[in-house]
Design a protein around this motif. Sequence first.
Motif, PDB file in Angstrom:
ATOM      1  N   THR A   1      36.641  46.004  46.162  1.00  0.00           N
ATOM      2  CA  THR A   1      36.839  47.436  46.402  1.00  0.00           C
ATOM      3  C   THR A   1      38.319  47.778  46.462  1.00  0.00           C
ATOM      4  OG1 THR A   1      34.735  47.574  47.586  1.00  0.00           O
ATOM      5  CG2 THR A   1      36.323  49.348  47.946  1.00  0.00           C
ATOM      6  N   ARG A   2      39.088  46.958  47.172  1.00  0.00           N
ATOM      7  CA  ARG A   2      40.530  47.214  47.262  1.00  0.00           C
ATOM      8  C   ARG A   2      41.199  47.102  45.904  1.00  0.00           C
ATOM      9  NH1 ARG A   2      44.739  44.153  47.024  1.00  0.00           N
ATOM     10  NH2 ARG A   2      43.681  42.167  47.392  1.00  0.00           N
ATOM     11  N   ILE A   3      40.830  46.106  45.144  1.00  0.00           N
ATOM     12  CA  ILE A   3      41.460  45.885  43.845  1.00  0.00           C
ATOM     13  C   ILE A   3      41.179  47.041  42.900  1.00  0.00           C
ATOM     14  CG2 ILE A   3      41.408  44.435  41.773  1.00  0.00           C
ATOM     15  CD1 ILE A   3      40.936  42.029  43.657  1.00  0.00           C
ATOM     16  N   PHE A   4      39.927  47.486  42.854  1.00  0.00           N
ATOM     17  CA  PHE A   4      39.572  48.544  41.902  1.00  0.00           C
ATOM     18  C   PHE A   4      40.007  49.931  42.362  1.00  0.00           C
ATOM     19  CE2 PHE A   4      36.269  45.413  40.427  1.00  0.00           C
ATOM     20  CZ  PHE A   4      36.768  45.302  39.141  1.00  0.00           C
ATOM     21  N   SER A   5      40.353  50.076  43.626  1.00  0.00           N
ATOM     22  CA  SER A   5      40.780  51.389  44.115  1.00  0.00           C
ATOM     23  C   SER A   5      42.284  51.586  43.987  1.00  0.00           C
ATOM     24  CB  SER A   5      40.360  51.569  45.580  1.00  0.00           C
ATOM     25  OG  SER A   5      41.031  50.644  46.415  1.00  0.00           O
ATOM     26  N   ALA A   6      42.986  50.627  43.422  1.00  0.00           N
ATOM     27  CA  ALA A   6      44.448  50.704  43.346  1.00  0.00           C
ATOM     28  C   ALA A   6      44.938  51.679  42.283  1.00  0.00           C
ATOM     29  CB  ALA A   6      45.027  49.312  43.086  1.00  0.00           C
ATOM     30  N   GLY A   7      44.069  52.118  41.381  1.00  0.00           N
ATOM     31  CA  GLY A   7      44.444  53.124  40.390  1.00  0.00           C
ATOM     32  C   GLY A   7      45.308  52.622  39.256  1.00  0.00           C
ATOM     33  N   ARG A   8      45.187  51.362  38.906  1.00  0.00           N
ATOM     34  CA  ARG A   8      45.978  50.801  37.814  1.00  0.00           C
ATOM     35  C   ARG A   8      45.083  50.616  36.584  1.00  0.00           C
ATOM     36  NH1 ARG A   8      47.091  45.428  41.037  1.00  0.00           N
ATOM     37  NH2 ARG A   8      45.467  46.150  42.426  1.00  0.00           N
ATOM     38  N   PRO A   9      45.630  50.230  35.436  1.00  0.00           N
ATOM     39  CA  PRO A   9      44.795  49.982  34.251  1.00  0.00           C
ATOM     40  C   PRO A   9      43.720  48.948  34.552  1.00  0.00           C
ATOM     41  CG  PRO A   9      47.088  50.080  33.608  1.00  0.00           C
ATOM     42  CD  PRO A   9      47.075  50.103  35.109  1.00  0.00           C
ATOM     43  N   LEU A  10      42.573  49.122  33.936  1.00  0.00           N
ATOM     44  CA  LEU A  10      41.437  48.254  34.203  1.00  0.00           C
ATOM     45  C   LEU A  10      41.757  46.789  33.921  1.00  0.00           C
ATOM     46  CD1 LEU A  10      38.443  47.955  34.968  1.00  0.00           C
ATOM     47  CD2 LEU A  10      37.901  48.283  32.544  1.00  0.00           C
ATOM     48  N   ALA A  11      42.457  46.511  32.830  1.00  0.00           N
ATOM     49  CA  ALA A  11      42.781  45.122  32.497  1.00  0.00           C
ATOM     50  C   ALA A  11      43.572  44.456  33.620  1.00  0.00           C
ATOM     51  CB  ALA A  11      43.565  45.060  31.185  1.00  0.00           C
ATOM     52  N   GLU A  12      44.488  45.205  34.229  1.00  0.00           N
ATOM     53  CA  GLU A  12      45.266  44.653  35.342  1.00  0.00           C
ATOM     54  C   GLU A  12      44.364  44.382  36.550  1.00  0.00           C
ATOM     55  OE1 GLU A  12      48.685  46.932  36.393  1.00  0.00           O
ATOM     56  OE2 GLU A  12      49.429  47.057  34.330  1.00  0.00           O
ATOM     57  N   SER A  13      43.439  45.284  36.829  1.00  0.00           N
ATOM     58  CA  SER A  13      42.533  45.102  37.959  1.00  0.00           C
ATOM     59  C   SER A  13      41.646  43.880  37.754  1.00  0.00           C
ATOM     60  CB  SER A  13      41.668  46.352  38.151  1.00  0.00           C
ATOM     61  OG  SER A  13      42.457  47.458  38.516  1.00  0.00           O
ATOM     62  N   LEU A  14      41.111  43.731  36.561  1.00  0.00           N
ATOM     63  CA  LEU A  14      40.244  42.588  36.287  1.00  0.00           C
ATOM     64  C   LEU A  14      41.032  41.277  36.344  1.00  0.00           C
ATOM     65  CD1 LEU A  14      38.082  44.058  33.384  1.00  0.00           C
ATOM     66  CD2 LEU A  14      37.408  43.716  35.770  1.00  0.00           C
ATOM     67  N   ALA A  15      42.264  41.306  35.853  1.00  0.00           N
ATOM     68  CA  ALA A  15      43.106  40.113  35.933  1.00  0.00           C
ATOM     69  C   ALA A  15      43.365  39.743  37.387  1.00  0.00           C
ATOM     70  CB  ALA A  15      44.422  40.345  35.195  1.00  0.00           C
ATOM     71  N   GLU A  16      43.576  40.751  38.237  1.00  0.00           N
ATOM     72  CA  GLU A  16      43.813  40.460  39.654  1.00  0.00           C
ATOM     73  C   GLU A  16      42.552  39.904  40.318  1.00  0.00           C
ATOM     74  OE1 GLU A  16      45.200  42.400  43.901  1.00  0.00           O
ATOM     75  OE2 GLU A  16      45.431  43.594  42.081  1.00  0.00           O
TER      76      GLU A  16
END
Length: 204
Positions: free
Chosen positions: A79-94
């Motif tokens: 939830t925290r990772i996906f709520s950061a508002g960055r590009p999806l590829a960056e969120s999935l990488a994180e």
Amino acid sequence: MTTNISSARGRPRRFNPEEAVVTAQRLFHERGYDAVSVADLTKALGINPPSFYAAFGSKAGLYARILDRYAETGAIPLTRIFSAGRPLAESLAEVLVEAARHYAADPGATGCMVLEGTRSNDPEAREAACGYHVAAQDLIREHIAARYPQEADRLADFVSTTIAGLSASARHGQSLERLLATARLAGLAIAQALPLDTAHDSKR
């Protein structure tokens, strides 16, 4: 809930179920659900079987409480990772990098306890673990579908499969450095698989 339980010397001592959950979580994570017996648990918790069943109902009942705690304190913070508002590829990488870090954080309790539980021989414990696993998969798929609906299934499967591989490799003793290398390589593959996140870039 706190109860009085007699010690070996006959003196009452305090039994705190929440502290017991922490202790039992360590056992389950280290050994796996099937390898931990009720006798192991009662010995570690310092209680007798009747007190154990009164507090938790069953081994699977205790495990369900542990999974609740693990989801709050030890799982990947999706939830925290996906709520950061960055590009999806960056969120999935994180997500993958965080998985690598979590699974190697404790050398004595490696890998993902939920994924390990999905292979349990106990149907009740397996169902509880699978519930958390499916919920995490669905959350990842939903976030992908919100921006790339046509990519949601294959990309969510790729992320979930990579996470499972990171967990298994951690259980087999692979170092954090190697796990991170795998996670970052998979992150590059995700970035190549996705088109430019124009919806995000237009807001920058």
